[in-house]
Design a protein around this motif. Structure first.
Motif, PDB file in Angstrom:
ATOM      1  N   GLY A 143     -23.909 119.707  65.827  1.00  0.00           N
ATOM      2  CA  GLY A 143     -23.653 121.116  66.113  1.00  0.00           C
ATOM      3  C   GLY A 143     -22.644 121.317  67.221  1.00  0.00           C
ATOM      4  N   SER A 145     -19.554 122.561  67.602  1.00  0.00           N
ATOM      5  CA  SER A 145     -18.229 121.967  67.534  1.00  0.00           C
ATOM      6  C   SER A 145     -17.151 122.968  67.935  1.00  0.00           C
ATOM      7  CB  SER A 145     -17.981 121.445  66.120  1.00  0.00           C
ATOM      8  OG  SER A 145     -18.313 122.451  65.194  1.00  0.00           O
ATOM      9  N   ALA A 147     -15.575 125.875  67.256  1.00  0.00           N
ATOM     10  CA  ALA A 147     -15.237 127.022  66.420  1.00  0.00           C
ATOM     11  C   ALA A 147     -16.470 127.624  65.762  1.00  0.00           C
ATOM     12  CB  ALA A 147     -14.242 126.622  65.340  1.00  0.00           C
ATOM     13  N   HIS A 148     -17.494 126.805  65.601  1.00  0.00           N
ATOM     14  CA  HIS A 148     -18.660 127.301  64.898  1.00  0.00           C
ATOM     15  C   HIS A 148     -19.716 127.730  65.896  1.00  0.00           C
ATOM     16  CE1 HIS A 148     -16.759 125.580  61.486  1.00  0.00           C
ATOM     17  NE2 HIS A 148     -16.588 124.498  62.187  1.00  0.00           N
ATOM     18  N   PRO A 149     -20.357 128.819  65.600  1.00  0.00           N
ATOM     19  CA  PRO A 149     -21.392 129.272  66.507  1.00  0.00           C
ATOM     20  C   PRO A 149     -22.564 128.304  66.469  1.00  0.00           C
ATOM     21  CG  PRO A 149     -21.398 130.574  64.507  1.00  0.00           C
ATOM     22  CD  PRO A 149     -20.273 129.630  64.386  1.00  0.00           C
ATOM     23  N   ILE A 152     -27.382 128.588  65.887  1.00  0.00           N
ATOM     24  CA  ILE A 152     -27.735 129.899  65.352  1.00  0.00           C
ATOM     25  C   ILE A 152     -29.137 129.873  64.808  1.00  0.00           C
ATOM     26  CG2 ILE A 152     -27.099 131.640  63.689  1.00  0.00           C
ATOM     27  CD1 ILE A 152     -24.518 129.621  63.527  1.00  0.00           C
ATOM     28  N   ARG A 153     -29.402 128.854  64.061  1.00  0.00           N
ATOM     29  CA  ARG A 153     -30.644 128.877  63.307  1.00  0.00           C
ATOM     30  C   ARG A 153     -31.783 128.289  64.112  1.00  0.00           C
ATOM     31  NH1 ARG A 153     -30.226 127.027  58.967  1.00  0.00           N
ATOM     32  NH2 ARG A 153     -31.918 127.984  57.949  1.00  0.00           N
ATOM     33  N   ILE A 154     -31.529 127.144  64.687  1.00  0.00           N
ATOM     34  CA  ILE A 154     -32.603 126.515  65.441  1.00  0.00           C
ATOM     35  C   ILE A 154     -32.309 126.805  66.894  1.00  0.00           C
ATOM     36  CG2 ILE A 154     -33.817 124.395  65.847  1.00  0.00           C
ATOM     37  CD1 ILE A 154     -32.936 123.450  63.200  1.00  0.00           C
TER      38      ILE A 154
ATOM     39  N   ILE B  15     -17.448 129.227  57.276  1.00  0.00           N
ATOM     40  CA  ILE B  15     -18.365 128.929  58.379  1.00  0.00           C
ATOM     41  C   ILE B  15     -19.660 128.381  57.792  1.00  0.00           C
ATOM     42  CG2 ILE B  15     -19.633 129.907  60.293  1.00  0.00           C
ATOM     43  CD1 ILE B  15     -16.873 130.269  60.944  1.00  0.00           C
ATOM     44  N   ALA B  16     -19.916 127.111  58.043  1.00  0.00           N
ATOM     45  CA  ALA B  16     -21.151 126.515  57.551  1.00  0.00           C
ATOM     46  C   ALA B  16     -22.097 126.321  58.727  1.00  0.00           C
ATOM     47  CB  ALA B  16     -20.864 125.178  56.891  1.00  0.00           C
ATOM     48  N   PRO B  18     -24.889 124.473  61.026  1.00  0.00           N
ATOM     49  CA  PRO B  18     -25.006 123.039  61.312  1.00  0.00           C
ATOM     50  C   PRO B  18     -25.909 122.327  60.302  1.00  0.00           C
ATOM     51  CG  PRO B  18     -25.349 124.322  63.303  1.00  0.00           C
ATOM     52  CD  PRO B  18     -25.222 125.299  62.191  1.00  0.00           C
ATOM     53  N   GLU B  19     -26.981 122.990  59.915  1.00  0.00           N
ATOM     54  CA  GLU B  19     -27.894 122.375  58.947  1.00  0.00           C
ATOM     55  C   GLU B  19     -27.195 122.120  57.622  1.00  0.00           C
ATOM     56  OE1 GLU B  19     -31.793 123.968  57.952  1.00  0.00           O
ATOM     57  OE2 GLU B  19     -32.041 124.417  60.071  1.00  0.00           O
ATOM     58  N   ARG B  21     -23.974 121.761  57.133  1.00  0.00           N
ATOM     59  CA  ARG B  21     -22.983 120.686  57.270  1.00  0.00           C
ATOM     60  C   ARG B  21     -23.661 119.335  57.218  1.00  0.00           C
ATOM     61  NH1 ARG B  21     -20.492 121.943  62.562  1.00  0.00           N
ATOM     62  NH2 ARG B  21     -21.650 123.858  62.498  1.00  0.00           N
ATOM     63  N   SER B 186     -27.616 135.679  59.748  1.00  0.00           N
ATOM     64  CA  SER B 186     -28.033 136.605  60.795  1.00  0.00           C
ATOM     65  C   SER B 186     -26.806 137.409  61.232  1.00  0.00           C
ATOM     66  CB  SER B 186     -28.581 135.830  61.980  1.00  0.00           C
ATOM     67  OG  SER B 186     -27.534 135.054  62.522  1.00  0.00           O
ATOM     68  N   GLU B 188     -25.318 137.675  64.012  1.00  0.00           N
ATOM     69  CA  GLU B 188     -24.382 136.904  64.836  1.00  0.00           C
ATOM     70  C   GLU B 188     -23.508 135.992  63.970  1.00  0.00           C
ATOM     71  OE1 GLU B 188     -24.769 133.437  68.200  1.00  0.00           O
ATOM     72  OE2 GLU B 188     -26.558 134.506  67.521  1.00  0.00           O
ATOM     73  N   HIS B 189     -24.200 135.311  63.040  1.00  0.00           N
ATOM     74  CA  HIS B 189     -23.515 134.399  62.137  1.00  0.00           C
ATOM     75  C   HIS B 189     -22.560 135.184  61.221  1.00  0.00           C
ATOM     76  CE1 HIS B 189     -24.006 130.896  59.067  1.00  0.00           C
ATOM     77  NE2 HIS B 189     -22.819 130.923  59.599  1.00  0.00           N
ATOM     78  N   SER B 192     -19.222 136.028  62.755  1.00  0.00           N
ATOM     79  CA  SER B 192     -18.204 134.973  62.766  1.00  0.00           C
ATOM     80  C   SER B 192     -17.614 134.770  61.378  1.00  0.00           C
ATOM     81  CB  SER B 192     -18.791 133.676  63.315  1.00  0.00           C
ATOM     82  OG  SER B 192     -19.947 133.339  62.593  1.00  0.00           O
TER      83      SER B 192
END
Lengths: 402, 283
Positions: A143, A145, A147-149, A152-154, B15-16, B18-19, B21, B186, B188-189, B192
């Motif tokens: 996670g 990295s 550019a990516h938020p 978010i989830r966890i 935008i993916a 983290p899970e 990816r 969500s 926020e997501h 982006s």
């Protein structure tokens, strides 16, 4: 603890097979769940669970298995114990063990373990730098990295220790099939209502190769195309629905069933009728159940052939007299010559396959008001609760040939 | 993860989470098909394009339809053409391979380099469709019966399968897949994601539009909830139409972009009136 997790998943009715379990072991051996429990959480879920309907049960099992576990190292230790010969999974034969070893690239276990630990060390130096590289703090290797938020989830930055907490939140409760009934899920269950046949009318739009060859040969080699009808679904359904007052609390779930049936374009025919508490001489054509808009039940039976699948929807809860006595009909202005029970038996005799869908949950059938009549109706029709699982069972039952 | 070059880390236009990816990488490393489910409009098909781009592989898409058969994806033997040719003496009829046309799965297996194969909306097809593909997806080879030629993948393709859960998939098929469920993003997501598509959107407009969007999704009785792709179209319409941001929640402009059913539009206008009424009553 690792193997225990497998059995916990099974205990929570997540359908995990050995194939998937071996895939998870392979993934762990390839170092896909480095140092982070939340990564392990997602990895195991991706490999083991194949429907969002089981996410909730997975969360529960995960929480039970790994509550108090801070890091993935404790789990990987278990994997090594397991691989080192402590095979306590039943049904794993020597051949499968060999296949597993081969899947690990033919490396010796010791070598593999060394490699694995080496990589873990690298990971620490690359990403954390501290002495507490596993377990307590730090971000995921995947996670954040830029550019990516991230996170978010966890939630939050401290993803390591949160996997169990995320599991404990049980965010996927809504996806359980035994609890919620969505239209789409009902549609899925109804898709099984099909019986294919070629013996019907339809456009001739499929090339019949064998007949074409024969026919071309018959015409001394001059090409002659032969066409045939494609297979079509033959299933026809008659839906009888209770529109009585006691059904009001269940109106939502019944509506969804209706929508699903409406959309089920694969049925050859769908007839629907309404009744009030029980079926008597007349069936109604709309849910207001007004005698002006009704047809004699006997005529309906004449019209519908025996291969219609009969589905009754109702709570089967009424006064016993409505079911068992003459003139038991709830409308005082109307009379019925024969008790409702006789009509139900007649329906059952007429149609090859019947099912009674009850919006009341099965666990209450023996205890609520109407338990006597529910028991009586169950003597005549197989009864299923109106949930996705219940409907699936009912459809299976409807499709069995008698 | 063993090979840095083949690690998927998302792309600039997708935008993916983290899970997600991580799941993609698991599927790539384990060489198993990746099964993606989720609400319509959450970017299932886009994911395959992003993976192809991120890993630098060509993408082969197979859009499954209700009439698709597993065999079509492997190859089609054009018998009618051959019969006609035999009639009119065109070309070498004895050479059957001239009449074999590889399908998408067939081309993916026959490809010289590693490719990404997208099997889109697998649940649209017949119930037996996934089962018919089991062997080919597992072994990554198939035999053309007419020429007795075997096509075997030199490099196992990265297989991405999407499903809208219209039909349940068979267990034997599921056992071989890696699974991910794309949740609805969500706020926020979502922000982006939107910014990737409309980088220079006015902030006030975005705020109010997002608020209205999530409010719409929560209205009870909406049957087809608006999704990500619809939000992106709507923002585009709002920006081009030059709508005053303050008007968005009051008038719901271009509602037809978000809601596609008469009943949903009625439900939304009803909820809008109610909202207005409670606000007026509160004063």
């Amino acid at each position: 603890m690792f193997t225990h997790f497998f059995f916990l998943l099974r205990a929570h009715k997540v359908p995990v097979s050995l194939t998937e379990w071996l895939a998870l072991t392979e993934a762990l051996a390839k170092g896909l769940a480095l140092s982070d429990l939340s990564v392990f959480y997602a990895l195991a879920r991706a490999v083991l669970v194949k429907s969002e309907a089981y996410y909730d049960q997975y969360d529960q099992a995960f929480q039970e298995a790994f509550a108090g576990v801070e890091s993935v190292a404790e789990i990987t230790d278990q994997v090594w114990d397991w691989l080192n010969g402590d095979f306590d999974l039943p049904g794993l034969t020597a051949a499968e063990r060999a296949a597993l070893a081969a899947g690990l690239g033919g490396m010796g276990l010791d070598e593999l373990q060394r490699l694995f630990e080496e990589r873990l060390r690298e990971q620490k130096e690359e990403h954390h730098g501290g002495s507490h590289w596993i377990g307590t703090r730090g971000t995921s290797p995947l996670g954040h990295s830029g550019a990516h938020p991230g996170g978010i989830r966890i939630g939050g930055q401290s993803r390591n220790s949160t996997a169990v907490k995320v599991a404990a939140e049980r965010r996927y409760k809504g996806y359980r099939t035994d609890a919620t009934v969505g239209v789409r899920q009902l549609e899925t269950a109804l898709r099984r209502l099909r019986q294919l046949s070629t013996r019907n009318d339809g456009p001739l739009d499929e090339l019949d190769l064998d007949a074409t060859i024969d026919s071309t040969a018959d015409h001394a080699g001059l090409l002659h195309l032969e066409w045939r009808r494609p297979r079509r679904n033959q299933t026809r359904v008659a839906l009888l629905m209770d529109a009585g007052g006691s059904m009001h609390p269940h109106i939502n779930v019944c509506n969804r069933l209706f929508t699903a049936l409406d959309r089920a374009t694969h049925l050859k025919d769908l007839r629907r009728y309404y009744f009030h508490n029980c079926v008597y001489d007349h069936l109604y054509l709309d849910p207001t159940c007004h005698p002006r808009n009704s047809v004699p039940t006997a005529r309906v039976l004449q019209e519908l052939s025996r291969d219609y699948k009969l589905v009754l929807v109702g709570d089967a809860s009424m006064a016993p007299s409505e079911l068992l006595e003459r003139n038991g009909i709830i409308w005082w202005s109307m009379a019925n010559e024969e008790p409702g029970m006789e009509w139900l038996r007649r329906l059952d005799r007429h149609f090859h396959r019947c099912a009674w869908m009850n919006p009341v949950h099965e666990r209450h059938w023996g205890s609520i008001y109407g338990r006597d009549t529910i028991a009586l109706v169950r003597n005549v029709f197989p009864m299923f609760e109106l949930t996705v699982d219940g409907l699936t069972d009912a459809v299976k039952n409807l499709m069995v040939r008698r | 993860m063993t090979d840095r070059a083949s690690t998927y880390a998302g792309t600039s236009d997708y935008i993916a989470s983290p899970e997600l990816r991580q799941t993609v990488n698991v599927a790539v490393v384990l060489q198993r098909p990746l099964l993606i489910k989720g609400e319509p409009g959450t970017g299932k098909t886009m994911l395959a394009q992003s993976i192809a781009q991120g890993l630098g592989m060509p993408l082969i898409s197979w859009n499954v339809k209700s009439t698709s058969k597993a065999q079509d994806g492997l190859y089609v033997y054009d018998t009618v053409q051959r019969l006609y040719d035999s009639q009119f003496g065109d070309g070498d009829v004895a050479d059957i391979s001239r009449y074999i046309r590889l399908g998408q799965l067939g081309s993916a297996l026959a490809a010289e380099e590693r490719v990404v194969l997208l099997i889109d909306e697998i649940d649209k097809a017949d119930l037996e469709f996934p089962n018919d593909l089991l062997w080919e997806l597992d072994q990554m080879d198939f035999t053309i019966a007419e020429t007795k030629e075997t096509v075997k993948a030199k490099q196992r393709p990265v297989v991405v399968i999407t499903s809208n859960a219209e039909k349940e998939l068979p267990d034997a098929f599921l056992r071989r897949c890696v699974f991910h469920y794309i949740e609805f993003p969500s706020e926020e997501h979502m922000r982006s994601i939107v910014l990737v598509h409309h980088p220079d959107l006015e902030e006030r407009l975005l705020d109010l539009a997002m608020e209205t969007f999530y409010w719409l999704r929560e209205i009870p009785g909406i049957q087809k909830k608006p999704s990500t792709s619809e939000l992106i179209d709507w923002l585009q319409a709002l920006a081009i139409g030059g709508i005053d941001p303050e008007e968005i929640s009051r008038r719901l402009p271009f509602l037809g972009v978000l809601l596609k059913k008469d009943r949903d539009i009625d439900a939304a206008s009803f909820a809008l009136r109610n909202k207005g009424a409670t606000r007026a009553g509160g004063r």
